[in-house]
Design a protein around this motif. Sequence first.
Motif, PDB file in Angstrom:
ATOM      1  N   LEU A 130      -7.202  -0.788   9.551  1.00 60.04           N
ATOM      2  CA  LEU A 130      -7.970  -0.398   8.174  1.00 60.04           C
ATOM      3  C   LEU A 130      -7.464   0.010   7.430  1.00 60.04           C
ATOM      4  O   LEU A 130      -8.077   0.285   6.227  1.00 60.04           O
ATOM      5  N   ASP A 131      -6.099  -0.546   7.388  1.00 59.07           N
ATOM      6  CA  ASP A 131      -5.687  -0.068   5.460  1.00 59.07           C
ATOM      7  C   ASP A 131      -6.324  -1.476   5.152  1.00 59.07           C
ATOM      8  O   ASP A 131      -6.313  -1.324   3.831  1.00 59.07           O
ATOM      9  N   GLY A 132      -6.333  -2.464   5.253  1.00 55.74           N
ATOM     10  CA  GLY A 132      -6.710  -3.593   4.909  1.00 55.74           C
ATOM     11  C   GLY A 132      -8.121  -3.062   4.273  1.00 55.74           C
ATOM     12  O   GLY A 132      -7.992  -3.824   2.832  1.00 55.74           O
ATOM     13  N   GLU A 133      -9.050  -2.673   4.507  1.00 56.80           N
ATOM     14  CA  GLU A 133     -10.285  -2.570   4.602  1.00 56.80           C
ATOM     15  C   GLU A 133     -10.276  -1.645   3.829  1.00 56.80           C
ATOM     16  O   GLU A 133     -11.717  -1.123   2.788  1.00 56.80           O
ATOM     17  N   VAL A 134      -9.645  -0.545   4.087  1.00 57.39           N
ATOM     18  CA  VAL A 134     -10.369   0.650   3.146  1.00 57.39           C
ATOM     19  C   VAL A 134      -9.533   0.298   1.785  1.00 57.39           C
ATOM     20  O   VAL A 134     -10.095   0.619   0.583  1.00 57.39           O
ATOM     21  N   GLU A 135      -8.028  -0.337   1.683  1.00 56.63           N
ATOM     22  CA  GLU A 135      -8.489  -1.186   0.177  1.00 56.63           C
ATOM     23  C   GLU A 135      -9.007  -2.125  -0.023  1.00 56.63           C
ATOM     24  O   GLU A 135      -9.328  -1.840  -1.416  1.00 56.63           O
ATOM     25  N   SER A 136      -9.523  -2.737   0.342  1.00 56.48           N
ATOM     26  CA  SER A 136     -10.971  -3.435  -0.096  1.00 56.48           C
ATOM     27  C   SER A 136     -11.570  -2.898  -0.525  1.00 56.48           C
ATOM     28  O   SER A 136     -12.300  -2.855  -1.745  1.00 56.48           O
ATOM     29  N   ILE A 137     -12.403  -1.804   0.135  1.00 56.08           N
ATOM     30  CA  ILE A 137     -13.466  -0.881  -0.815  1.00 56.08           C
ATOM     31  C   ILE A 137     -12.694  -0.209  -1.405  1.00 56.08           C
ATOM     32  O   ILE A 137     -13.985   0.400  -2.470  1.00 56.08           O
ATOM     33  N   VAL A 138     -12.227   0.627  -1.826  1.00 55.33           N
ATOM     34  CA  VAL A 138     -11.378   1.083  -3.344  1.00 55.33           C
ATOM     35  C   VAL A 138     -11.235  -0.092  -3.850  1.00 55.33           C
ATOM     36  O   VAL A 138     -11.249   0.058  -5.075  1.00 55.33           O
ATOM     37  N   ALA A 139     -10.813  -1.277  -3.965  1.00 51.99           N
ATOM     38  CA  ALA A 139     -10.383  -2.291  -4.491  1.00 51.99           C
ATOM     39  C   ALA A 139     -11.400  -2.504  -5.467  1.00 51.99           C
ATOM     40  O   ALA A 139     -11.890  -2.433  -6.749  1.00 51.99           O
TER      41      ALA A 139
ATOM     42  N   MET B 154       1.013  -1.206   0.221  1.00 45.40           N
ATOM     43  CA  MET B 154       0.141   0.060  -0.178  1.00 45.40           C
ATOM     44  C   MET B 154       1.169   1.205   0.227  1.00 45.40           C
ATOM     45  O   MET B 154       2.196   1.409   0.916  1.00 45.40           O
ATOM     46  N   PRO B 155       0.344   2.766  -0.888  1.00 46.02           N
ATOM     47  CA  PRO B 155       0.991   2.956  -0.467  1.00 46.02           C
ATOM     48  C   PRO B 155       1.072   4.275   0.752  1.00 46.02           C
ATOM     49  O   PRO B 155       0.311   3.635   1.350  1.00 46.02           O
ATOM     50  N   ASP B 156       2.126   4.788   1.011  1.00 47.21           N
ATOM     51  CA  ASP B 156       2.072   5.531   2.575  1.00 47.21           C
ATOM     52  C   ASP B 156       0.803   6.911   2.664  1.00 47.21           C
ATOM     53  O   ASP B 156       1.788   7.732   1.447  1.00 47.21           O
ATOM     54  N   VAL B 157       0.616   6.802   3.198  1.00 52.01           N
ATOM     55  CA  VAL B 157      -0.547   7.918   3.252  1.00 52.01           C
ATOM     56  C   VAL B 157      -0.494   8.148   4.451  1.00 52.01           C
ATOM     57  O   VAL B 157      -0.079   7.811   5.699  1.00 52.01           O
ATOM     58  N   LEU B 158      -1.903   9.298   4.612  1.00 49.43           N
ATOM     59  CA  LEU B 158      -0.864  10.805   6.059  1.00 49.43           C
ATOM     60  C   LEU B 158      -2.275   9.389   6.374  1.00 49.43           C
ATOM     61  O   LEU B 158      -3.504   9.618   6.472  1.00 49.43           O
ATOM     62  N   HIS B 159      -1.717   9.001   7.081  1.00 52.31           N
ATOM     63  CA  HIS B 159      -2.189   8.487   8.519  1.00 52.31           C
ATOM     64  C   HIS B 159      -1.558   7.865   9.999  1.00 52.31           C
ATOM     65  O   HIS B 159      -1.987   7.594  11.043  1.00 52.31           O
ATOM     66  N   PRO B 160      -1.151   9.328  11.042  1.00 59.39           N
ATOM     67  CA  PRO B 160      -0.319   9.499  11.807  1.00 59.39           C
ATOM     68  C   PRO B 160      -1.233   9.543  13.541  1.00 59.39           C
ATOM     69  O   PRO B 160      -2.240   9.356  12.835  1.00 59.39           O
ATOM     70  N   GLU B 161      -1.295   8.457  13.871  1.00 59.71           N
ATOM     71  CA  GLU B 161      -2.419   8.390  14.705  1.00 59.71           C
ATOM     72  C   GLU B 161      -2.992  10.042  15.836  1.00 59.71           C
ATOM     73  O   GLU B 161      -3.909  10.003  15.515  1.00 59.71           O
ATOM     74  N   SER B 162      -1.995  10.616  15.283  1.00 57.35           N
ATOM     75  CA  SER B 162      -2.851  12.259  15.700  1.00 57.35           C
ATOM     76  C   SER B 162      -3.571  12.550  14.388  1.00 57.35           C
ATOM     77  O   SER B 162      -4.822  13.561  15.354  1.00 57.35           O
ATOM     78  N   ALA B 163      -4.254  12.148  13.638  1.00 53.71           N
ATOM     79  CA  ALA B 163      -4.669  12.385  12.645  1.00 53.71           C
ATOM     80  C   ALA B 163      -5.776  11.576  12.798  1.00 53.71           C
ATOM     81  O   ALA B 163      -6.823  12.210  12.180  1.00 53.71           O
ATOM     82  N   THR B 164      -6.349  10.405  12.910  1.00 51.50           N
ATOM     83  CA  THR B 164      -7.110  10.029  12.988  1.00 51.50           C
ATOM     84  C   THR B 164      -7.199   9.020  14.135  1.00 51.50           C
ATOM     85  O   THR B 164      -8.496   8.812  14.211  1.00 51.50           O
ATOM     86  N   GLY B 165      -6.323   9.928  15.521  1.00 47.78           N
ATOM     87  CA  GLY B 165      -6.952   9.368  16.761  1.00 47.78           C
ATOM     88  C   GLY B 165      -7.604   7.131  16.834  1.00 47.78           C
ATOM     89  O   GLY B 165      -7.723   7.002  18.138  1.00 47.78           O
ATOM     90  N   ILE B 166      -5.805   6.966  16.226  1.00 52.13           N
ATOM     91  CA  ILE B 166      -5.891   5.003  16.861  1.00 52.13           C
ATOM     92  C   ILE B 166      -4.498   4.731  16.670  1.00 52.13           C
ATOM     93  O   ILE B 166      -3.592   5.746  16.490  1.00 52.13           O
TER      94      ILE B 166
END
Length: 168
Positions: free
Chosen positions: A21-30, A1-13
Amino acid sequence: MPDVLHPESATGIEWHEVNRLDGEVESIVALATEEFIEDGMDSDTETQLGEFVSRYSATGVRHLAAYLASDYVKSRTVSDIIRVLGRLEHKESHNDRFWIAARLLFLGAPLTRDASAVALEDLGDPRAIPKLEAAVGAESVPELRDGLQIALEEIKKSVDAQVSQETR
């Protein structure tokens, strides 16, 4: 997966949750990339996205937003996902779905901007009015500007009808 912006401070996780979450988002996008999504028709993407939003609420929507804004996703796919996000019934994530649509209204391809206007119209949030007014004024594509104007008028009608109902 490409390096997208998802630091803890931005997502709260926590970082260990990011991979899930990356896996699920990639699945939705695919899925959205492969599927033809038509307004008013059920789609597997809408089902999967609805389940994702229900499961992760605002945190998931924020994570998805970072991915969609990363320029790694085709504009047609982004537009399909944005339209679906606008149609979802999920009160807890309304503000985050509104934020994504409002943000993408000024970014990306015309197809993405058009989908953002449709999503804002579907969300029916009065906060969209000044954003759409600004987008209409800034839009350089005449056909898209007309579409933005129509979405703006529809939201105004919806807000006026709601105010009229409340004052009865």
